[in-house]
Design a protein around this motif. Structure first.
Motif, PDB file in Angstrom:
ATOM      1  N   CYS A 147      -7.402  -9.127   2.580  1.00 38.68           N
ATOM      2  CA  CYS A 147      -6.209  -9.763   2.015  1.00 38.68           C
ATOM      3  C   CYS A 147      -4.985  -8.842   2.099  1.00 38.68           C
ATOM      4  O   CYS A 147      -3.859  -9.302   1.975  1.00 38.68           O
ATOM      5  CB  CYS A 147      -6.464 -10.189   0.576  1.00 38.68           C
ATOM      6  SG  CYS A 147      -6.815  -8.822  -0.538  1.00 38.68           S
ATOM      7  N   ALA A 148      -5.203  -7.564   2.354  1.00 37.78           N
ATOM      8  CA  ALA A 148      -4.094  -6.601   2.443  1.00 37.78           C
ATOM      9  C   ALA A 148      -3.671  -6.321   3.882  1.00 37.78           C
ATOM     10  O   ALA A 148      -2.851  -5.438   4.119  1.00 37.78           O
ATOM     11  CB  ALA A 148      -4.488  -5.297   1.756  1.00 37.78           C
ATOM     12  N   GLU A 149      -4.183  -7.087   4.828  1.00 39.11           N
ATOM     13  CA  GLU A 149      -3.909  -6.822   6.247  1.00 39.11           C
ATOM     14  C   GLU A 149      -2.416  -6.807   6.571  1.00 39.11           C
ATOM     15  O   GLU A 149      -1.953  -5.976   7.351  1.00 39.11           O
ATOM     16  CB  GLU A 149      -4.615  -7.860   7.116  1.00 39.11           C
ATOM     17  CG  GLU A 149      -4.433  -7.634   8.588  1.00 39.11           C
ATOM     18  CD  GLU A 149      -5.279  -8.563   9.436  1.00 39.11           C
ATOM     19  OE1 GLU A 149      -5.457  -8.246  10.620  1.00 39.11           O
ATOM     20  OE2 GLU A 149      -5.766  -9.591   8.928  1.00 39.11           O
ATOM     21  N   ASP A 150      -1.651  -7.700   5.970  1.00 32.47           N
ATOM     22  CA  ASP A 150      -0.220  -7.785   6.264  1.00 32.47           C
ATOM     23  C   ASP A 150       0.647  -7.045   5.245  1.00 32.47           C
ATOM     24  O   ASP A 150       1.876  -7.145   5.288  1.00 32.47           O
ATOM     25  CB  ASP A 150       0.211  -9.247   6.348  1.00 32.47           C
ATOM     26  CG  ASP A 150      -0.470  -9.959   7.510  1.00 32.47           C
ATOM     27  OD1 ASP A 150      -0.680  -9.325   8.554  1.00 32.47           O
ATOM     28  OD2 ASP A 150      -0.793 -11.152   7.354  1.00 32.47           O
ATOM     29  N   ALA A 151       0.020  -6.326   4.332  1.00 33.71           N
ATOM     30  CA  ALA A 151       0.778  -5.602   3.309  1.00 33.71           C
ATOM     31  C   ALA A 151       1.528  -4.432   3.945  1.00 33.71           C
ATOM     32  O   ALA A 151       0.990  -3.750   4.821  1.00 33.71           O
ATOM     33  CB  ALA A 151      -0.157  -5.078   2.219  1.00 33.71           C
ATOM     34  N   ILE A 197       0.869  -1.174   0.000  1.00 32.71           N
ATOM     35  CA  ILE A 197       0.000   0.000   0.000  1.00 32.71           C
ATOM     36  C   ILE A 197       0.905   1.223   0.000  1.00 32.71           C
ATOM     37  O   ILE A 197       1.809   1.328   0.825  1.00 32.71           O
ATOM     38  CB  ILE A 197      -0.919   0.012   1.243  1.00 32.71           C
ATOM     39  CG1 ILE A 197      -1.794  -1.240   1.251  1.00 32.71           C
ATOM     40  CG2 ILE A 197      -1.752   1.284   1.289  1.00 32.71           C
ATOM     41  CD1 ILE A 197      -2.514  -1.471   2.549  1.00 32.71           C
ATOM     42  N   VAL A 198       0.678   2.140  -0.924  1.00 35.78           N
ATOM     43  CA  VAL A 198       1.485   3.350  -0.999  1.00 35.78           C
ATOM     44  C   VAL A 198       0.666   4.512  -0.447  1.00 35.78           C
ATOM     45  O   VAL A 198      -0.423   4.815  -0.927  1.00 35.78           O
ATOM     46  CB  VAL A 198       1.928   3.639  -2.454  1.00 35.78           C
ATOM     47  CG1 VAL A 198       2.708   4.933  -2.519  1.00 35.78           C
ATOM     48  CG2 VAL A 198       2.756   2.488  -3.002  1.00 35.78           C
ATOM     49  N   GLN A 199       1.194   5.132   0.582  1.00 30.33           N
ATOM     50  CA  GLN A 199       0.588   6.323   1.188  1.00 30.33           C
ATOM     51  C   GLN A 199       1.254   7.520   0.511  1.00 30.33           C
ATOM     52  O   GLN A 199       2.295   7.996   0.937  1.00 30.33           O
ATOM     53  CB  GLN A 199       0.845   6.299   2.701  1.00 30.33           C
ATOM     54  CG  GLN A 199       0.258   7.438   3.459  1.00 30.33           C
ATOM     55  CD  GLN A 199       0.634   7.382   4.937  1.00 30.33           C
ATOM     56  OE1 GLN A 199       1.327   6.490   5.387  1.00 30.33           O
ATOM     57  NE2 GLN A 199       0.174   8.363   5.674  1.00 30.33           N
ATOM     58  N   ASN A 200       0.642   7.995  -0.555  1.00 34.18           N
ATOM     59  CA  ASN A 200       1.264   8.990  -1.431  1.00 34.18           C
ATOM     60  C   ASN A 200       0.989  10.422  -0.952  1.00 34.18           C
ATOM     61  O   ASN A 200       0.076  10.668  -0.174  1.00 34.18           O
ATOM     62  CB  ASN A 200       0.736   8.803  -2.853  1.00 34.18           C
ATOM     63  CG  ASN A 200       1.573   9.517  -3.877  1.00 34.18           C
ATOM     64  OD1 ASN A 200       2.700   9.911  -3.624  1.00 34.18           O
ATOM     65  ND2 ASN A 200       1.026   9.672  -5.063  1.00 34.18           N
ATOM     66  N   LYS A 201       1.812  11.324  -1.427  1.00 31.41           N
ATOM     67  CA  LYS A 201       1.692  12.768  -1.181  1.00 31.41           C
ATOM     68  C   LYS A 201       1.843  13.134   0.300  1.00 31.41           C
ATOM     69  O   LYS A 201       1.183  14.049   0.801  1.00 31.41           O
ATOM     70  CB  LYS A 201       0.387  13.314  -1.749  1.00 31.41           C
ATOM     71  CG  LYS A 201       0.276  13.141  -3.256  1.00 31.41           C
ATOM     72  CD  LYS A 201      -0.936  13.856  -3.786  1.00 31.41           C
ATOM     73  CE  LYS A 201      -1.053  13.689  -5.281  1.00 31.41           C
ATOM     74  NZ  LYS A 201      -0.038  14.372  -6.041  1.00 31.41           N
ATOM     75  N   GLU A 244      -5.014   4.748  10.271  1.00 35.19           N
ATOM     76  CA  GLU A 244      -6.335   4.610   9.648  1.00 35.19           C
ATOM     77  C   GLU A 244      -6.298   3.617   8.489  1.00 35.19           C
ATOM     78  O   GLU A 244      -7.244   2.843   8.297  1.00 35.19           O
ATOM     79  CB  GLU A 244      -6.838   5.972   9.168  1.00 35.19           C
ATOM     80  CG  GLU A 244      -7.208   6.903  10.309  1.00 35.19           C
ATOM     81  CD  GLU A 244      -7.501   8.322   9.842  1.00 35.19           C
ATOM     82  OE1 GLU A 244      -7.315   8.626   8.644  1.00 35.19           O
ATOM     83  OE2 GLU A 244      -7.911   9.137  10.693  1.00 35.19           O
ATOM     84  N   ILE A 245      -5.217   3.639   7.726  1.00 37.14           N
ATOM     85  CA  ILE A 245      -5.067   2.685   6.621  1.00 37.14           C
ATOM     86  C   ILE A 245      -4.986   1.270   7.181  1.00 37.14           C
ATOM     87  O   ILE A 245      -5.633   0.348   6.662  1.00 37.14           O
ATOM     88  CB  ILE A 245      -3.828   3.019   5.764  1.00 37.14           C
ATOM     89  CG1 ILE A 245      -4.018   4.353   5.037  1.00 37.14           C
ATOM     90  CG2 ILE A 245      -3.546   1.898   4.762  1.00 37.14           C
ATOM     91  CD1 ILE A 245      -2.746   4.902   4.397  1.00 37.14           C
ATOM     92  N   LYS A 246      -4.186   1.083   8.250  1.00 32.45           N
ATOM     93  CA  LYS A 246      -4.065  -0.236   8.893  1.00 32.45           C
ATOM     94  C   LYS A 246      -5.437  -0.742   9.336  1.00 32.45           C
ATOM     95  O   LYS A 246      -5.770  -1.911   9.148  1.00 32.45           O
ATOM     96  CB  LYS A 246      -3.136  -0.172  10.111  1.00 32.45           C
ATOM     97  CG  LYS A 246      -1.666  -0.226   9.809  1.00 32.45           C
ATOM     98  CD  LYS A 246      -1.313  -1.535   9.201  1.00 32.45           C
ATOM     99  CE  LYS A 246      -0.361  -2.315  10.057  1.00 32.45           C
ATOM    100  NZ  LYS A 246       0.180  -3.449   9.306  1.00 32.45           N
ATOM    101  N   GLU A 247      -6.213   0.137   9.925  1.00 32.29           N
ATOM    102  CA  GLU A 247      -7.550  -0.244  10.389  1.00 32.29           C
ATOM    103  C   GLU A 247      -8.466  -0.576   9.208  1.00 32.29           C
ATOM    104  O   GLU A 247      -9.251  -1.523   9.268  1.00 32.29           O
ATOM    105  CB  GLU A 247      -8.152   0.896  11.231  1.00 32.29           C
ATOM    106  CG  GLU A 247      -9.470   0.575  11.868  1.00 32.29           C
ATOM    107  CD  GLU A 247      -9.412  -0.567  12.876  1.00 32.29           C
ATOM    108  OE1 GLU A 247     -10.430  -1.272  13.003  1.00 32.29           O
ATOM    109  OE2 GLU A 247      -8.365  -0.784  13.527  1.00 32.29           O
TER     110      GLU A 247
END
Length: 84
Positions: free
Chosen positions: A30-34, A2-6, A21-24
């Motif tokens: 399927c992206a929980e461990d990304a 996951i890219v947290q951009n800007k 917030e992204i983690k939550e």
């Protein structure tokens, strides 16, 4: 990944809050461990981390160079407003 951009547009504390917030948001998906990679393309912050991750964790798919070309567009944005 996951890219947290800007991230250059917000303060460090806001970026940390956004990260949580992204983690939550991805919990129990399927992206929980990304990994979440904060990025600023403008300031070239973490571009090397992103490139390293792409090169070491994303396998290169087999390609058929004799097949007709294909391109998948997931999202597109109009950059120019229509003239009125």
């Amino acid at each position: 990944m996951i890219v947290q951009n800007k991230v250059e547009l917000i303060k460090q504390e806001a970026a940390k809050t956004q990260h949580a917030e992204i983690k939550e948001l991805v919990k129990h998906s399927c992206a929980e461990d990304a990994p979440i990679i904060p990025l600023s393309a403008v300031n070239k912050f973490n571009l090397d981390v992103l490139a390293q991750y792409l090169c070491t964790h994303i396998p290169i798919p087999p390609r058929n160079f004799m097949a007709p070309p294909q391109m998948v567009v997931i999202r597109s944005f109009a950059l120019c407003r229509p003239l009125h």
